[in-house]
Design a protein around this motif. Sequence first.
Motif, PDB file in Angstrom:
ATOM      1  N   VAL A 181      -2.009  -3.620   8.279  1.00 24.85           N
ATOM      2  CA  VAL A 181      -3.324  -3.672   7.646  1.00 24.85           C
ATOM      3  C   VAL A 181      -3.605  -2.377   6.884  1.00 24.85           C
ATOM      4  O   VAL A 181      -4.103  -2.396   5.743  1.00 24.85           O
ATOM      5  CB  VAL A 181      -4.396  -3.933   8.726  1.00 24.85           C
ATOM      6  N   LEU A 182      -3.280  -1.254   7.490  1.00 25.19           N
ATOM      7  CA  LEU A 182      -3.541   0.034   6.850  1.00 25.19           C
ATOM      8  C   LEU A 182      -2.802   0.165   5.526  1.00 25.19           C
ATOM      9  O   LEU A 182      -3.352   0.651   4.532  1.00 25.19           O
ATOM     10  CB  LEU A 182      -3.114   1.176   7.773  1.00 25.19           C
ATOM     11  N   ILE A 183      -1.558  -0.268   5.520  1.00 24.17           N
ATOM     12  CA  ILE A 183      -0.744  -0.072   4.320  1.00 24.17           C
ATOM     13  C   ILE A 183      -1.233  -0.929   3.161  1.00 24.17           C
ATOM     14  O   ILE A 183      -1.001  -0.603   1.994  1.00 24.17           O
ATOM     15  CB  ILE A 183       0.742  -0.352   4.655  1.00 24.17           C
ATOM     16  N   GLN A 184      -1.937  -1.999   3.457  1.00 19.43           N
ATOM     17  CA  GLN A 184      -2.468  -2.867   2.402  1.00 19.43           C
ATOM     18  C   GLN A 184      -3.500  -2.133   1.560  1.00 19.43           C
ATOM     19  O   GLN A 184      -3.583  -2.335   0.347  1.00 19.43           O
ATOM     20  CB  GLN A 184      -3.094  -4.124   3.020  1.00 19.43           C
ATOM     21  N   ILE A 185      -4.307  -1.287   2.210  1.00 18.91           N
ATOM     22  CA  ILE A 185      -5.352  -0.543   1.491  1.00 18.91           C
ATOM     23  C   ILE A 185      -5.240   0.936   1.887  1.00 18.91           C
ATOM     24  O   ILE A 185      -6.207   1.547   2.331  1.00 18.91           O
ATOM     25  CB  ILE A 185      -6.756  -1.115   1.783  1.00 18.91           C
ATOM     26  N   TRP A 186      -4.063   1.465   1.720  1.00 14.98           N
ATOM     27  CA  TRP A 186      -3.753   2.816   2.207  1.00 14.98           C
ATOM     28  C   TRP A 186      -4.705   3.864   1.653  1.00 14.98           C
ATOM     29  O   TRP A 186      -5.142   4.759   2.361  1.00 14.98           O
ATOM     30  CB  TRP A 186      -2.314   3.156   1.842  1.00 14.98           C
ATOM     31  N   GLU A 187      -5.023   3.765   0.388  1.00 15.04           N
ATOM     32  CA  GLU A 187      -5.947   4.721  -0.221  1.00 15.04           C
ATOM     33  C   GLU A 187      -7.380   4.242   0.021  1.00 15.04           C
ATOM     34  O   GLU A 187      -7.774   3.177  -0.450  1.00 15.04           O
ATOM     35  CB  GLU A 187      -5.663   4.841  -1.715  1.00 15.04           C
ATOM     36  N   PRO A 188      -8.195   5.005   0.766  1.00 14.44           N
ATOM     37  CA  PRO A 188      -9.559   4.558   1.082  1.00 14.44           C
ATOM     38  C   PRO A 188     -10.438   4.325  -0.138  1.00 14.44           C
ATOM     39  O   PRO A 188     -11.356   3.505  -0.100  1.00 14.44           O
ATOM     40  CB  PRO A 188     -10.109   5.700   1.944  1.00 14.44           C
ATOM     41  N   VAL A 189     -10.154   5.037  -1.217  1.00 13.19           N
ATOM     42  CA  VAL A 189     -10.886   4.853  -2.469  1.00 13.19           C
ATOM     43  C   VAL A 189      -9.858   4.686  -3.574  1.00 13.19           C
ATOM     44  O   VAL A 189      -8.952   5.509  -3.711  1.00 13.19           O
ATOM     45  CB  VAL A 189     -11.808   6.047  -2.779  1.00 13.19           C
ATOM     46  N   LEU A 190      -9.981   3.613  -4.350  1.00 11.75           N
ATOM     47  CA  LEU A 190      -9.050   3.344  -5.437  1.00 11.75           C
ATOM     48  C   LEU A 190      -9.845   3.060  -6.703  1.00 11.75           C
ATOM     49  O   LEU A 190     -10.722   2.194  -6.706  1.00 11.75           O
ATOM     50  CB  LEU A 190      -8.157   2.147  -5.099  1.00 11.75           C
ATOM     51  N   ASP A 191      -9.563   3.829  -7.753  1.00 17.15           N
ATOM     52  CA  ASP A 191     -10.274   3.685  -9.027  1.00 17.15           C
ATOM     53  C   ASP A 191     -11.779   3.803  -8.839  1.00 17.15           C
ATOM     54  O   ASP A 191     -12.572   3.074  -9.450  1.00 17.15           O
ATOM     55  CB  ASP A 191      -9.923   2.350  -9.697  1.00 17.15           C
ATOM     56  N   GLY A 192     -12.177   4.726  -7.964  1.00 15.18           N
ATOM     57  CA  GLY A 192     -13.585   4.987  -7.731  1.00 15.18           C
ATOM     58  C   GLY A 192     -14.291   3.981  -6.842  1.00 15.18           C
ATOM     59  O   GLY A 192     -15.504   4.089  -6.630  1.00 15.18           O
ATOM     60  N   GLN A 193     -13.557   3.027  -6.291  1.00 15.68           N
ATOM     61  CA  GLN A 193     -14.156   1.960  -5.498  1.00 15.68           C
ATOM     62  C   GLN A 193     -13.699   2.073  -4.040  1.00 15.68           C
ATOM     63  O   GLN A 193     -12.490   2.130  -3.772  1.00 15.68           O
ATOM     64  CB  GLN A 193     -13.750   0.607  -6.064  1.00 15.68           C
ATOM     65  N   PRO A 194     -14.633   2.098  -3.093  1.00 17.41           N
ATOM     66  CA  PRO A 194     -14.222   2.169  -1.681  1.00 17.41           C
ATOM     67  C   PRO A 194     -13.540   0.888  -1.241  1.00 17.41           C
ATOM     68  O   PRO A 194     -13.808  -0.194  -1.769  1.00 17.41           O
ATOM     69  CB  PRO A 194     -15.546   2.364  -0.936  1.00 17.41           C
ATOM     70  N   ARG A 195     -12.651   1.035  -0.281  1.00 20.22           N
ATOM     71  CA  ARG A 195     -11.957  -0.121   0.290  1.00 20.22           C
ATOM     72  C   ARG A 195     -12.333  -0.214   1.770  1.00 20.22           C
ATOM     73  O   ARG A 195     -12.845   0.736   2.361  1.00 20.22           O
ATOM     74  CB  ARG A 195     -10.459   0.032   0.073  1.00 20.22           C
TER      75      ARG A 195
END
Length: 267
Positions: free
Chosen positions: A149-163
């Motif tokens: 699950v973590l690796i799916q959205i590894w970066e907590p913020v992507l292109d200025g958008q929280p995940r």
Amino acid sequence: MMISCDDITVQLGHRAVLDRVTFCARAGEVTAIVGPNGSGKTTLLRTLTGEQPYTGRITFDGTPLSALSPLDLARRRAVLPQSASIAFPFTVLELVRLGLTSGVSTTHSHGQDALVAQALARVGLDGYAGRLVQELSGGERQRAQLARVLIQIWEPVLDGQPRWLLLDEPVSALDIGHQLMIMAVARDYAQAGGGVIAVMHDLNLTSMYADHVALLGAGQVRASGPPEDVLTDHALSACYGCPLRTNTPPASGRPWILPQATLKAQA
């Protein structure tokens, strides 16, 4: 930035499992959903993930959930269910690599294999990549699934958008050391700008790590707010149907729940 639901109702047969629930979780925080068995916690999480039909309105950072495609959702949130069975003899490496979707930034400087290794290390599974998932203990499987699950959205913020991490009882099969490890993973993800929503049973871990708590009872939100406002004698005793006492250690100011205090009351 937040996940928000307004006037959510989920009807199963003739019973309203969720009854006009209004709820929000903010990026940068760990939001815990607590309550007794059958109170609607998992149903609420499944509704937020888009798996459960509902009436009402749910938005992800202002975008209606109904307007997001499965691919959009995969890029914006990852879901850890209560349990997930593996039908094939996957290795831990193969399982975790399932999380490498288009939701993962393709510009990650370390490459996919290194990213898998980082995820396994984060959940305490260094050296497990070649093990078969079926050979793992229940707690090890749970942590391997969390790495996926973590690796799916590894970066907590992507292109200025929280995940968002949406976790259903993420520490249920773990010993206390690994419970603290996984709750630290959730806290760190939120502090890095992502959002975390976790269904929890352990009220003390909830008090330690949650920024916001929603207390559910009979399909409704009975209380919502910081732990010190929600985890009170009156609210918990009424919701769980047994006498519970909260205490506040001076060092942290956070409440903690002492079930042993009920023994004298029940004698």
